[in-house]
Design a protein around this motif. Structure first.
Motif: not given
Length: 133
Positions: A36-41, A43-49, A51-52
């Protein structure tokens, strides 16, 4: 696959899946929390919306992970890849192979391999492992 009727109307969506539940095991829960921590991290590297964010499933207050793999890939997505033979263990009656002739292709990415661990004394129950490629 034992029932041809289950492939209709869209055999390209046929898949197999496995669900693993940690049943409160601390190591499993820590591994899930790390994912979960990796996917949340990420998601911050991609444009909003764009990255799922992945979230684990919960069942009876325990984390569970689901993995699945389609048997067939739509032909237009195969991009010149060579089809693979569908193992008779997976398709004992040839229904998927028949569906592949008009609905898609079975590629290396669609293959699933099963492995067994046999204890040295051979008296223990065999454990089966699933590997999705």
């Amino acid at each position: 696959m034992t029932d041809q009727c289950r492939l209709r109307p869209r055999p390209q969506w046929a898949k197999q899946s496995v669900k693993i539940m940690g049943m409160g095991c601390q190591g499993f829960d820590e591994a899930v929390a790390g994912m979960v921590a990796v996917t949340q991290k990420m998601s911050g590297m991609y444009r909003a919306g764009s990255f799922l964010t992945w979230m684990p499933e919960h069942q009876n207050q325990h984390f569970s992970l689901s993995f699945s793999n389609r048997y067939l890939t739509p032909s237009h997505l195969a991009k010149g890849q060579s089809p693979c033979h569908i193992d008779p263990t997976i398709d004992p009656h040839g229904y998927l192979q028949q569906a592949a002739s008009y609905s898609g292709v079975h590629l290396e990415d669609n293959q699933v391999f099963y492995y067994e661990r046999i204890h040295k004394d051979r008296s223990a129950i065999l454990e089966t492992y699933l590997m999705l490629e």
